[in-house]
Design a protein around this motif. Sequence first.
Motif, PDB file in Angstrom:
ATOM      1  N   VAL A  56       2.701   3.006  17.973  1.00  0.00           N
ATOM      2  CA  VAL A  56       2.992   1.593  18.122  1.00  0.00           C
ATOM      3  C   VAL A  56       2.914   0.602  16.994  1.00  0.00           C
ATOM      4  O   VAL A  56       3.663  -0.383  16.665  1.00  0.00           O
ATOM      5  CB  VAL A  56       2.529   0.881  19.466  1.00  0.00           C
ATOM      6  N   PHE A  57       1.888   0.676  16.214  1.00  0.00           N
ATOM      7  CA  PHE A  57       1.445  -0.145  14.994  1.00  0.00           C
ATOM      8  C   PHE A  57       1.730   0.602  13.872  1.00  0.00           C
ATOM      9  O   PHE A  57       2.030  -0.210  12.694  1.00  0.00           O
ATOM     10  CB  PHE A  57      -0.092  -0.509  15.067  1.00  0.00           C
ATOM     11  N   MET A  58       2.103   1.655  13.551  1.00  0.00           N
ATOM     12  CA  MET A  58       2.646   2.289  12.523  1.00  0.00           C
ATOM     13  C   MET A  58       3.776   1.715  12.057  1.00  0.00           C
ATOM     14  O   MET A  58       4.788   1.531  12.570  1.00  0.00           O
ATOM     15  CB  MET A  58       3.044   3.875  12.841  1.00  0.00           C
ATOM     16  N   ASN A  59       4.138   1.486  10.881  1.00  0.00           N
ATOM     17  CA  ASN A  59       5.034   0.999  10.118  1.00  0.00           C
ATOM     18  C   ASN A  59       5.538  -0.417  10.480  1.00  0.00           C
ATOM     19  O   ASN A  59       6.874  -0.910  10.437  1.00  0.00           O
ATOM     20  CB  ASN A  59       6.375   1.868   9.977  1.00  0.00           C
ATOM     21  N   THR A  60       4.845  -1.204  11.177  1.00  0.00           N
ATOM     22  CA  THR A  60       5.033  -2.356  11.577  1.00  0.00           C
ATOM     23  C   THR A  60       4.715  -3.665  10.489  1.00  0.00           C
ATOM     24  O   THR A  60       5.336  -4.728  10.671  1.00  0.00           O
ATOM     25  CB  THR A  60       4.536  -2.872  12.837  1.00  0.00           C
ATOM     26  N   GLY A  61       3.919  -3.253   9.451  1.00  0.00           N
ATOM     27  CA  GLY A  61       3.328  -4.286   8.534  1.00  0.00           C
ATOM     28  C   GLY A  61       2.557  -5.357   9.490  1.00  0.00           C
ATOM     29  O   GLY A  61       2.250  -6.430   8.787  1.00  0.00           O
ATOM     30  N   LEU A  62       2.344  -5.077  10.489  1.00  0.00           N
ATOM     31  CA  LEU A  62       1.535  -6.074  11.270  1.00  0.00           C
ATOM     32  C   LEU A  62      -0.180  -6.027  11.256  1.00  0.00           C
ATOM     33  O   LEU A  62      -0.757  -6.877  11.286  1.00  0.00           O
ATOM     34  CB  LEU A  62       1.841  -6.207  12.888  1.00  0.00           C
ATOM     35  N   VAL A  63      -0.550  -4.623  11.434  1.00  0.00           N
ATOM     36  CA  VAL A  63      -1.834  -4.185  11.477  1.00  0.00           C
ATOM     37  C   VAL A  63      -2.011  -3.411  10.124  1.00  0.00           C
ATOM     38  O   VAL A  63      -1.442  -2.384   9.699  1.00  0.00           O
ATOM     39  CB  VAL A  63      -2.335  -3.560  12.565  1.00  0.00           C
ATOM     40  N   CYS A  64      -3.011  -3.798   9.150  1.00  0.00           N
ATOM     41  CA  CYS A  64      -3.170  -3.202   8.083  1.00  0.00           C
ATOM     42  C   CYS A  64      -4.472  -2.013   8.180  1.00  0.00           C
ATOM     43  O   CYS A  64      -4.105  -0.848   7.623  1.00  0.00           O
ATOM     44  CB  CYS A  64      -4.136  -4.070   7.225  1.00  0.00           C
ATOM     45  N   THR A  65      -5.399  -2.270   9.004  1.00  0.00           N
ATOM     46  CA  THR A  65      -6.330  -0.982   9.332  1.00  0.00           C
ATOM     47  C   THR A  65      -6.504  -0.981  10.903  1.00  0.00           C
ATOM     48  O   THR A  65      -6.612  -1.890  11.454  1.00  0.00           O
ATOM     49  CB  THR A  65      -7.768  -1.341   8.615  1.00  0.00           C
ATOM     50  N   MET A  66      -6.882   0.170  11.316  1.00  0.00           N
ATOM     51  CA  MET A  66      -7.091   0.406  12.581  1.00  0.00           C
ATOM     52  C   MET A  66      -8.410   1.191  12.641  1.00  0.00           C
ATOM     53  O   MET A  66      -8.496   2.173  11.860  1.00  0.00           O
ATOM     54  CB  MET A  66      -6.026   1.078  13.328  1.00  0.00           C
ATOM     55  N   VAL A  67      -9.179   0.819  13.467  1.00  0.00           N
ATOM     56  CA  VAL A  67     -10.335   1.632  14.036  1.00  0.00           C
ATOM     57  C   VAL A  67     -10.369   2.102  15.219  1.00  0.00           C
ATOM     58  O   VAL A  67     -10.032   1.223  16.213  1.00  0.00           O
ATOM     59  CB  VAL A  67     -11.871   0.540  13.587  1.00  0.00           C
ATOM     60  N   SER A  68     -10.928   3.269  15.599  1.00  0.00           N
ATOM     61  CA  SER A  68     -10.757   3.590  16.978  1.00  0.00           C
ATOM     62  C   SER A  68     -11.888   4.600  17.453  1.00  0.00           C
ATOM     63  O   SER A  68     -12.488   5.271  16.467  1.00  0.00           O
ATOM     64  CB  SER A  68      -9.506   4.431  17.003  1.00  0.00           C
ATOM     65  N   GLU A  69     -12.183   4.534  18.475  1.00  0.00           N
ATOM     66  CA  GLU A  69     -13.402   5.438  18.959  1.00  0.00           C
ATOM     67  C   GLU A  69     -12.910   6.891  18.854  1.00  0.00           C
ATOM     68  O   GLU A  69     -13.709   7.784  18.593  1.00  0.00           O
ATOM     69  CB  GLU A  69     -13.647   5.089  20.401  1.00  0.00           C
ATOM     70  N   GLU A  70     -11.755   7.152  18.612  1.00  0.00           N
ATOM     71  CA  GLU A  70     -11.095   8.417  18.699  1.00  0.00           C
ATOM     72  C   GLU A  70     -11.001   9.042  17.121  1.00  0.00           C
ATOM     73  O   GLU A  70     -10.398   9.797  16.744  1.00  0.00           O
ATOM     74  CB  GLU A  70     -10.079   8.809  19.491  1.00  0.00           C
ATOM     75  N   LEU A  71     -11.247   7.869  16.207  1.00  0.00           N
ATOM     76  CA  LEU A  71     -10.960   8.283  14.898  1.00  0.00           C
ATOM     77  C   LEU A  71     -12.279   8.101  13.988  1.00  0.00           C
ATOM     78  O   LEU A  71     -12.871   7.288  14.215  1.00  0.00           O
ATOM     79  CB  LEU A  71      -9.795   7.431  14.150  1.00  0.00           C
ATOM     80  N   GLU A  72     -12.379   9.006  13.081  1.00  0.00           N
ATOM     81  CA  GLU A  72     -13.712   9.210  12.403  1.00  0.00           C
ATOM     82  C   GLU A  72     -13.648   8.050  11.577  1.00  0.00           C
ATOM     83  O   GLU A  72     -14.816   7.255  11.376  1.00  0.00           O
ATOM     84  CB  GLU A  72     -13.621  10.603  11.647  1.00  0.00           C
ATOM     85  N   GLY A  73     -12.590   7.991  10.862  1.00  0.00           N
ATOM     86  CA  GLY A  73     -12.793   6.718   9.823  1.00  0.00           C
ATOM     87  C   GLY A  73     -11.767   5.937  10.080  1.00  0.00           C
ATOM     88  O   GLY A  73     -10.764   5.843  11.028  1.00  0.00           O
ATOM     89  N   PRO A  74     -11.427   4.399   9.210  1.00  0.00           N
ATOM     90  CA  PRO A  74     -10.409   3.445   9.345  1.00  0.00           C
ATOM     91  C   PRO A  74      -9.146   4.213   9.075  1.00  0.00           C
ATOM     92  O   PRO A  74      -8.996   5.052   8.135  1.00  0.00           O
ATOM     93  CB  PRO A  74     -10.842   2.402   8.334  1.00  0.00           C
ATOM     94  N   GLU A  75      -8.183   3.866   9.723  1.00  0.00           N
ATOM     95  CA  GLU A  75      -6.811   4.604   9.444  1.00  0.00           C
ATOM     96  C   GLU A  75      -5.915   3.214   8.830  1.00  0.00           C
ATOM     97  O   GLU A  75      -5.861   2.397   9.295  1.00  0.00           O
ATOM     98  CB  GLU A  75      -6.216   5.021  10.722  1.00  0.00           C
ATOM     99  N   HIS A  76      -5.337   3.785   7.648  1.00  0.00           N
ATOM    100  CA  HIS A  76      -4.270   2.610   6.902  1.00  0.00           C
ATOM    101  C   HIS A  76      -3.200   2.612   7.487  1.00  0.00           C
ATOM    102  O   HIS A  76      -2.401   3.794   7.273  1.00  0.00           O
ATOM    103  CB  HIS A  76      -4.360   3.239   5.517  1.00  0.00           C
ATOM    104  N   LEU A  77      -2.703   1.518   7.856  1.00  0.00           N
ATOM    105  CA  LEU A  77      -1.132   1.566   8.408  1.00  0.00           C
ATOM    106  C   LEU A  77      -0.576   0.886   7.363  1.00  0.00           C
ATOM    107  O   LEU A  77       0.871   0.616   7.594  1.00  0.00           O
ATOM    108  CB  LEU A  77      -1.261   0.825   9.958  1.00  0.00           C
ATOM    109  N   MET A  78      -0.976   0.449   6.336  1.00  0.00           N
ATOM    110  CA  MET A  78      -0.328  -0.606   5.457  1.00  0.00           C
ATOM    111  C   MET A  78      -0.870  -0.467   4.078  1.00  0.00           C
ATOM    112  O   MET A  78      -2.220  -0.315   4.012  1.00  0.00           O
ATOM    113  CB  MET A  78      -0.467  -1.972   6.034  1.00  0.00           C
ATOM    114  N   GLN A  79      -0.215  -0.280   2.983  1.00  0.00           N
ATOM    115  CA  GLN A  79      -0.879  -0.297   1.552  1.00  0.00           C
ATOM    116  C   GLN A  79      -0.204  -1.542   0.714  1.00  0.00           C
ATOM    117  O   GLN A  79       0.871  -1.073   0.735  1.00  0.00           O
ATOM    118  CB  GLN A  79      -0.532   1.057   1.061  1.00  0.00           C
TER     119      GLN A  79
END
Length: 310
Positions: A81-104
């Motif tokens: 849902v947040f991929m390629n939206t330009g709204l969220v830069c970084t996502m942290v999740s209980e199910e992800l080891e590290g931060p996920e970049h959604l924007m650079q």
Amino acid sequence: MTQSVMTLARYILARQDTFPDSTGEFSNLMLLIGVATKTIAWELRQAGLVEDALGLTGAINVQGEQVKKMDDYANETFLKVFMNTGLVCTMVSEELEGPEHLMQPCTPGSYSLLVDPLDGSSNVDMNINTGSIFAIQRRRFCGDDEADLLQPGREQVAAGYVLYGPSTLLVFTTGHGVHVFTLDAAIGEFVLSTEDLVIPTQGRYYSVNQGNTRRWQPWLREYLDYLQTEDKATGRPYSARYVGSLAADIHRTLLTGGIFLYPADTKNTNGKLRLLYEANPIAMILEQAQGRAITDQGETILEITPTQLH
Ligand code: AHM
Ligand code: MG
């Protein structure tokens, strides 16, 4: 007189108009949380009917816990849902080891989303309430992701949870009270059901995993004994209620007052709940509803500086 229907979109856009410098990004972000959680709610409703929705994936997450198929589904849904939206830069999740970049690159002021995509997922196979818990922060600098994300809960821009139960509820705050929206399945929209929720001052319930009492410190066992002791003036004894899904146990506590605890014990020496995407967002909600959220050392949860993502 006919009441107007206040959908989440209408509510958020009306609030946005009161901030003249608003770019609309935050409003869109909140609306997409609505989209992600409506998708998860729909999948949960049919989990017993479709193939391959219940049970475990066989993987172990960064917490060392067995991953449920619905944990994976919920996590993927937030990412998609947040991929390629330009709204969220970084996502942290209980199910992800590290931060996920959604924007650079991430610019200061852009948003980070911290989520527990499906909290209480050990309950999912039994058709018991689960939730999604989220916190929104602003990026402070462009450099090292992890250091940027380790902000005290007081810095959260917004926080909330979605409770998947007999109805689906979205409860959130932007620091101006706590508002509850109920998903109207007929129109597929979250509709305002309670504005400015305040916790009753006199509670009736305590909520804790009582199976852990022998692992607790003695003073906590004495406190439990106090809650169970008859005293009309203070409404004791409290009754016990425990779902084992934080969003559900907190929602009841918001509506009826009382206390929820997950204290440190000899097994979880630092407590079990994760600060960034469980304790902090819930603490912001509780404080905004005029409650309190503290550690078993009496510290205010929102003032703790996190030392690690999970
Ligand atoms: P989870 O995020 O892996 O689902 O774990 C968090 C959950 C909370 O929802 C709940 O308050 C707690 O774990 C229950 O733990 P326990 O089963 O130890 O009582
Ligand atoms: Mg959780």
